[in-house]
Scaffold this motif. Structure first.
Motif, PDB file in Angstrom:
ATOM      1  N   ASP A 203      -8.334  30.853  61.244  1.00 21.69           N
ATOM      2  CA  ASP A 203      -7.868  32.102  61.848  1.00 21.69           C
ATOM      3  C   ASP A 203      -6.953  32.869  60.895  1.00 21.69           C
ATOM      4  O   ASP A 203      -7.036  34.096  60.786  1.00 21.69           O
ATOM      5  N   GLY A 204      -6.116  32.123  60.208  1.00 25.59           N
ATOM      6  CA  GLY A 204      -5.180  32.759  59.263  1.00 25.59           C
ATOM      7  C   GLY A 204      -5.949  33.520  58.182  1.00 25.59           C
ATOM      8  O   GLY A 204      -5.659  34.689  57.880  1.00 25.59           O
ATOM      9  N   CYS A 205      -6.947  32.859  57.601  1.00 25.99           N
ATOM     10  CA  CYS A 205      -7.748  33.515  56.545  1.00 25.99           C
ATOM     11  C   CYS A 205      -8.449  34.750  57.111  1.00 25.99           C
ATOM     12  O   CYS A 205      -8.525  35.806  56.453  1.00 25.99           O
ATOM     13  N   THR A 206      -8.981  34.613  58.315  1.00 23.62           N
ATOM     14  CA  THR A 206      -9.685  35.745  58.928  1.00 23.62           C
ATOM     15  C   THR A 206      -8.729  36.925  59.050  1.00 23.62           C
ATOM     16  O   THR A 206      -9.065  38.069  58.712  1.00 23.62           O
ATOM     17  N   LEU A 207      -7.517  36.633  59.554  1.00 21.16           N
ATOM     18  CA  LEU A 207      -6.531  37.700  59.740  1.00 21.16           C
ATOM     19  C   LEU A 207      -6.149  38.363  58.407  1.00 21.16           C
ATOM     20  O   LEU A 207      -5.921  39.561  58.353  1.00 21.16           O
ATOM     21  N   LEU A 208      -6.133  37.558  57.350  1.00 21.73           N
ATOM     22  CA  LEU A 208      -5.753  38.109  56.048  1.00 21.73           C
ATOM     23  C   LEU A 208      -6.890  38.907  55.393  1.00 21.73           C
ATOM     24  O   LEU A 208      -6.657  39.918  54.746  1.00 21.73           O
TER      25      LEU A 208
END
Ligand code: ADP
Length: 489
Positions: free
Chosen positions: A18-23
């Motif tokens: 999720d973190g990578c997606t958000l970034l």
């Protein structure tokens, strides 16, 4: 529109995915996710992926196996390893196996996006390099194929082919050329043309063509060469590089010996028949004249009309016989040319005066512009009269009512040029090489009404050649023609 770039994030920790997606999404990437290596490979099979961010250690399948499989199936997709601090050595191992880079957890947003960007740039570069390599390979293949095709065509040609460079050295030839020149099949490597061909006029003409080609790129040569009993027609054209720099010449040698022999036989035949015909024809004409003058008794109007028509036909036949004889004589070299210094302007004035009435009849204006300072040419007066009478008569005949025929002269130093221009029916480009052939008449609907023998231009060419001059024509269908005669001073 450019396809969106897809980044596949493979990690068993949802929070990383999720973190990578958000970034990455705000950077314009499409983000796909997978919880382990197996899921990632399944997804790559159905969806195009541009770059993979892959956790080093995952329960079902880790980065090492992904690298192995993806490297085989999708070699152009860069894989970035996500790793913890303690496993950097493993990540380095992955790079040895083909991973593009690695990021260590916890990573900074700018570091991650920079890493993805660089991987994509590298991928673009690799794709472009591959495309260029493929294009180069294709071009090389096409070139090799083209060369092989040209080689086969040139080698199988029944005509001789010879290519010279700027220094007049032969750089390419075909087997027919060697045979026509009487050279051994295993002739030594390329060398000066003069070593293989000793025809002086041909060598000089080729030299002048080579020197002048950049100034006159459209100029070609057509010459005859004799090798023993063999007669060859040599057609030469220059060829150029992309910058229009002249690179050399190509000559095609066509063996015309058989035609020449046939022509000689035909000339003898024409000569013999013409002689046998001319005397009786002249006698018939004279007898008709006696009858028409009423010296053999009274002549009715009807008889006069029929006899006059017959007179015109007889006169046409006598002209045909005379022209055939003239050509036969010139070709056989029997005609004596009295070469004397001649003011060509005077001859042209006489021709214009002679044809003035005829031009008026056909509503054509004749214009002569020739400088009195024109240098003298070395020529036979009667032959010159014949040449220009033929050219001007043609120009009048093939002009429309109200047309204009211009005769002009130009001093070229070593040569005097006479131009006979009309704005008549013109000649199609493919007909131009044939009109100087004997008995050739163009099948133009308007030319059909004009009475002619098809011998005039053959005679013109024969006479001009015998004077070591040249005759050329420039013409556009429907716009007119210019015949240019070059005569040596
Ligand atoms: P002809 O007796 O038919 O005029 P020539 O040998 O003089 O024979 O000319 C050959 C052919 O060339 C002609 O039949 C004609 O079609 C073409 N020709 C010659 N001169 C001209 C010209 N000035 N304009 C157009 N066509 C020409």
């Amino acid at each position: 529109m450019a396809e969106p770039t897809t980044v596949l994030v493979v990690d068993d920790e949802k929070v990383i995915r999720d973190g990578c997606t958000l970034l990455l999404q705000p950077e314009g990437y499409v983000v796909a996710t997978a919880a382990d290596g197996r899921e990632a490979l399944d997804l790559m099979r159905i969806q195009p992926v541009d770059v993979v961010l892959c956790d080093l250690k995952m329960p079902r399948m880790g980065a090492l196996e992904v690298l192995e499989e993806a490297g085989r199936l999708h070699p152009d997709v860069p894989i970035i390893i996500i790793t913890g601090h303690g496993t950097v050595a493993d990540a380095v191992e992955c790079m040895k196996k083909g991973a593009y880079d690695f990021v260590t957890k916890p990573f900074r947003a700018d570091h991650l996006t920079l890493c993805v960007k660089r991987a994509l740039e590298k991928q673009q570069l690799e794709r472009e390099t591959r495309r260029l390599q493929e294009e180069q390979a294709r071009n090389l293949y096409t070139l090799a194929m083209e060369q092989s095709r040209m080689h086969t065509i040139v080698n199988c040609m029944a005509d001789g082919v010879m290519v010279t460079n700027r220094n007049l050295e032969i750089v390419l030839w075909n087997p027919t050329f060697l045979r026509l020149m009487g050279l051994a099949p295993s002739v030594p490597p390329p060398g000066p043309l003069a070593v293989y061909l000793d025809d002086k006029p041909f060598l000089e003409a080729l030299k002048s063509l080579t020197e002048e080609a950049e100034k006159e790129p459209a100029r070609c040569l057509s010459q005859e060469i004799c090798r023993g009993r063999a007669h060859l027609r040599a057609m030469t054209a220059p060829f150029f590089g992309p910058d229009m720099k002249m690179l050399g010449t190509v000559t095609i040698f066509h063996d015309v010996t058989a035609f020449k022999e046939l022509d000689a036989m035909k000339n003898d035949f024409v000569h013999m028949v013409s002689h046998e015909l001319r005397s009786p024809m002249t006698a018939i004409k004279l007898q008709h004249e006696v009858i028409l003058q009423g010296l053999a008794g009274e002549v009715t109007d009807k008889q006069r009309e029929l006899l006059s028509r017959a007179q015109v036909k007889i006169q046409g036949l006598i002209e045909l016989i005379n022209e055939s004889l003239d050509i036969a004589k010139i070709e056989a070299g029997y005609r004596q040319l009295e070469l004397l210094p001649l003011q060509i302007g005077e001859v042209l004035q006489e021709v214009v005066d002679l044809l003035h009435a005829r031009a008026e009849d056909q509503k054509v204006t004749l214009k002569l512009s020739s400088s009195p300072d024109l240098p003298l040419v070395l020529a036979d007066r009667r032959s010159m009269e014949e040449v220009f009478t033929n050219l001007v008569t043609n120009a009048i005949n093939y002009s429309p009512d109200g047309g204009e025929v211009t005769i002009s002269t130009v001093d070229h130093g070593g040569y005097v040029e006479v131009r006979v221009s009309d704005r008549g029916i013109g000649i199609e480009p493919e007909e131009i090489p044939k009109i100087f052939d004997k008995f050739y008449r163009v099948k133009h609907p308007r030319a059909r009404q004009i009475i002619g023998t098809g011998l005039g231009l053959a005679l013109v060419k024969g006479i001009v050649d015998a004077h070591r001059g040249s005759v050329e024509v420039e013409s556009r269908l429907g716009e007119g023609s210019t015949f240019r005669v070059l005569l040596p001073r």
